[in-house]
Design a protein around this motif. Structure first.
Motif, short mmCIF file in Angstrom:
data_model
loop_
_atom_site.label_atom_id
_atom_site.label_comp_id
_atom_site.label_asym_id
_atom_site.label_seq_id
_atom_site.Cartn_x
_atom_site.Cartn_y
_atom_site.Cartn_z
N LEU A 164 0.82 -1.21 0.00
CA LEU A 164 0.00 0.00 0.00
C LEU A 164 0.85 1.25 0.00
O LEU A 164 0.59 2.20 -0.76
CB LEU A 164 -0.93 0.00 1.22
CG LEU A 164 -1.81 1.24 1.40
CD1 LEU A 164 -2.78 1.39 0.25
CD2 LEU A 164 -2.54 1.19 2.74
N GLU A 165 1.87 1.29 0.84
CA GLU A 165 2.69 2.50 0.97
C GLU A 165 3.40 2.81 -0.34
O GLU A 165 3.49 3.99 -0.74
CB GLU A 165 3.71 2.32 2.10
CG GLU A 165 3.09 2.28 3.50
CD GLU A 165 2.34 0.99 3.79
OE1 GLU A 165 2.63 -0.04 3.13
OE2 GLU A 165 1.46 1.01 4.66
N ALA A 166 3.91 1.80 -1.03
CA ALA A 166 4.59 2.04 -2.31
C ALA A 166 3.60 2.59 -3.34
O ALA A 166 3.93 3.51 -4.10
CB ALA A 166 5.23 0.76 -2.81
N MET A 167 2.38 2.05 -3.36
CA MET A 167 1.39 2.54 -4.31
C MET A 167 1.01 3.98 -3.99
O MET A 167 0.81 4.80 -4.89
CB MET A 167 0.14 1.65 -4.29
CG MET A 167 0.36 0.28 -4.90
SD MET A 167 -1.19 -0.63 -5.21
CE MET A 167 -1.78 -0.89 -3.53
N GLN A 168 0.90 4.30 -2.70
CA GLN A 168 0.57 5.67 -2.31
C GLN A 168 1.67 6.64 -2.73
O GLN A 168 1.39 7.75 -3.21
CB GLN A 168 0.34 5.74 -0.80
CG GLN A 168 -0.94 5.06 -0.35
CD GLN A 168 -1.06 4.96 1.15
OE1 GLN A 168 -0.07 4.90 1.87
NE2 GLN A 168 -2.30 4.94 1.66
N ASP A 169 2.93 6.23 -2.58
CA ASP A 169 4.05 7.08 -3.01
C ASP A 169 4.01 7.29 -4.52
O ASP A 169 4.26 8.40 -5.02
CB ASP A 169 5.38 6.45 -2.61
CG ASP A 169 5.63 6.50 -1.11
OD1 ASP A 169 4.94 7.26 -0.41
OD2 ASP A 169 6.52 5.76 -0.63
N ALA A 170 3.70 6.23 -5.26
CA ALA A 170 3.65 6.34 -6.72
C ALA A 170 2.46 7.18 -7.16
O ALA A 170 2.55 7.95 -8.13
CB ALA A 170 3.57 4.94 -7.34
N ALA A 171 1.34 7.07 -6.45
CA ALA A 171 0.16 7.85 -6.79
C ALA A 171 0.41 9.34 -6.63
O ALA A 171 -0.11 10.16 -7.40
CB ALA A 171 -1.02 7.41 -5.93
N ALA A 172 1.21 9.69 -5.61
CA ALA A 172 1.50 11.11 -5.35
C ALA A 172 2.20 11.76 -6.54
O ALA A 172 2.06 12.97 -6.77
CB ALA A 172 2.35 11.24 -4.10
N VAL A 173 2.93 10.96 -7.30
CA VAL A 173 3.65 11.47 -8.48
C VAL A 173 2.67 11.99 -9.53
O VAL A 173 2.97 12.93 -10.27
CB VAL A 173 4.53 10.35 -9.08
CG1 VAL A 173 5.08 10.74 -10.43
CG2 VAL A 173 5.65 9.96 -8.13
N LEU A 174 1.49 11.40 -9.56
CA LEU A 174 0.52 11.70 -10.62
C LEU A 174 -0.38 12.89 -10.32
O LEU A 174 -0.98 13.46 -11.23
CB LEU A 174 -0.36 10.46 -10.87
CG LEU A 174 0.39 9.19 -11.27
CD1 LEU A 174 -0.57 8.00 -11.27
CD2 LEU A 174 1.04 9.34 -12.63
N VAL A 175 -0.48 13.26 -9.05
CA VAL A 175 -1.39 14.34 -8.66
C VAL A 175 -0.86 15.68 -9.17
O VAL A 175 0.34 15.96 -9.14
CB VAL A 175 -1.57 14.37 -7.13
CG1 VAL A 175 -2.44 15.55 -6.71
CG2 VAL A 175 -2.19 13.05 -6.65
N GLY A 176 -1.77 16.52 -9.64
CA GLY A 176 -1.39 17.83 -10.18
C GLY A 176 -1.60 17.88 -11.67
O GLY A 176 -2.19 16.98 -12.28
N GLN A 177 -1.10 18.95 -12.28
CA GLN A 177 -1.24 19.13 -13.72
C GLN A 177 -0.04 18.52 -14.44
O GLN A 177 1.11 18.84 -14.15
CB GLN A 177 -1.36 20.61 -14.09
CG GLN A 177 -1.65 20.84 -15.57
CD GLN A 177 -1.77 22.31 -15.92
OE1 GLN A 177 -0.77 23.01 -16.09
NE2 GLN A 177 -3.01 22.79 -16.00
N HIS A 178 -0.32 17.62 -15.39
CA HIS A 178 0.74 16.94 -16.13
C HIS A 178 0.29 16.66 -17.55
O HIS A 178 -0.91 16.69 -17.86
CB HIS A 178 1.10 15.59 -15.48
CG HIS A 178 1.52 15.67 -14.06
ND1 HIS A 178 2.77 16.12 -13.66
CD2 HIS A 178 0.85 15.36 -12.91
CE1 HIS A 178 2.86 16.07 -12.34
NE2 HIS A 178 1.71 15.62 -11.86
N ASP A 179 1.27 16.36 -18.39
CA ASP A 179 1.00 15.78 -19.70
C ASP A 179 0.87 14.28 -19.46
O ASP A 179 1.84 13.60 -19.15
CB ASP A 179 2.16 16.09 -20.65
CG ASP A 179 1.95 15.53 -22.05
OD1 ASP A 179 1.30 14.48 -22.17
OD2 ASP A 179 2.46 16.12 -23.01
N PHE A 180 -0.35 13.76 -19.61
CA PHE A 180 -0.62 12.36 -19.30
C PHE A 180 -0.64 11.48 -20.55
O PHE A 180 -1.37 10.47 -20.59
CB PHE A 180 -1.95 12.23 -18.56
CG PHE A 180 -1.89 12.68 -17.12
CD1 PHE A 180 -1.18 11.96 -16.18
CD2 PHE A 180 -2.58 13.82 -16.71
CE1 PHE A 180 -1.14 12.36 -14.85
CE2 PHE A 180 -2.55 14.23 -15.38
CZ PHE A 180 -1.83 13.51 -14.45
#
Length: 259
Positions: free
Chosen positions: A138-154
């Motif tokens: 869970l903790e690793a997924m939460q850390d990875a999810a934080a990378v995606l939050v915000g404005q990005h080119d997806f």
């Protein structure tokens, strides 16, 4: 014409998705056919989001226009009667002004994804969750999810057939929680944004599952995002774990004044 907002729940398994298609069962088609039983002629309803084949909804919102004025409860009951035997339910119905538009008035869409972790095959939850056999970090997924939050080119997390004008979107939230249940461990993904690219949520979850399984690291997720290349995406999760959970408007049309 009288406009009504509909809150809709459905099991997406038997449908090609929300959008009406010739010779294929769709959620939109089922509801429009029900409307034609109440008012003769063709009907076109507009939804907040076009869910894909196999995707479910707990809080889809659509609006329809009718010549006859209906008492909301009677319209609600009549539509549910004529939607049978399809797994589609109108769970609320309210009159709205012509200024309300289910799609363009929406401020945020919230999706929910369920992963079930257990070795025995799912029975009662089959078709409602994505089942994996091993536990997820869970903790690793939460850390990875934080990378995606915000404005990005997806671009990496966008289907090659996506018709959006730009891959740049703002992801408001991507929260992950672990729930222990009688039938196994579930991981819930709460994903929120004003709008999404085609397959964006399923692409997120498929890549995050790789992080949870230990195949990827949070840094791999950042590298995939920065690559802006669809080939850098992890596997896309299956549709049956995904739900359109809620649509937010400036003024909630379904809010009730306490009595």
């Amino acid at each position: 014409m009288h406009r009504y907002a509909l809150k809709i729940e459905y099991n997406g398994a038997p449908f090609v998705g929300w959008q009406r298609q010739n010779d294929h069962a769709s959620v939109q088609g089922v509801i429009e056919a029900a409307l034609s039983k109440l008012q003769k002629g063709d009907h076109t309803i507009t939804a907040a989001g076009r869910t894909d084949k196999g995707v479910h909804a707990m809080g889809q919102v659509a609006h329809c226009d009718l010549e006859q004025e209906w008492e909301p409860f009677r319209l609600w009951e009549a539509l549910n009667y004529h939607c049978k035997p399809h797994p589609v339910a109108i769970v609320d119905c309210v009159p709205v002004t012509e200024a309300f538009h289910a799609r363009f008035s929406a401020l945020e869409r919230r999706y929910h994804f369920r992963i079930l972790s257990r070795r025995p095959p799912a029975t009662l939850q089959a078709g409602l969750v994505w089942q994996v056999k091993g536990p997820l970090n869970l903790e690793a997924m939460q850390d990875a999810a934080a990378v995606l939050v915000g404005q990005h080119d997806f671009t990496t997390f966008r289907s090659t057939i996506c018709q959006a004008k730009t891959p740049v979107k703002t992801l408001d939230r991507l929260d992950i929680s672990r729930i222990e249940t009688e039938w196994g461990t579930e991981y819930h993904f709460d994903v929120r944004a004003r709008s999404f690219l085609h397959n964006q949520v399923r692409s997120f979850v498929g890549s995050l599952e790789r992080v949870g399984a230990g195949t990827w690291t949070p840094q791999d997720m950042k590298n995939a995002l920065d690559a802006r290349d669809r080939a850098a995406c992890g596997p896309v999760s299956p549709p049956h774990g995904l739900y359109l959970a809620h649509v937010t408007y400036d003024a909630d049309p379904f809010a009730r004044i306490p009595t």
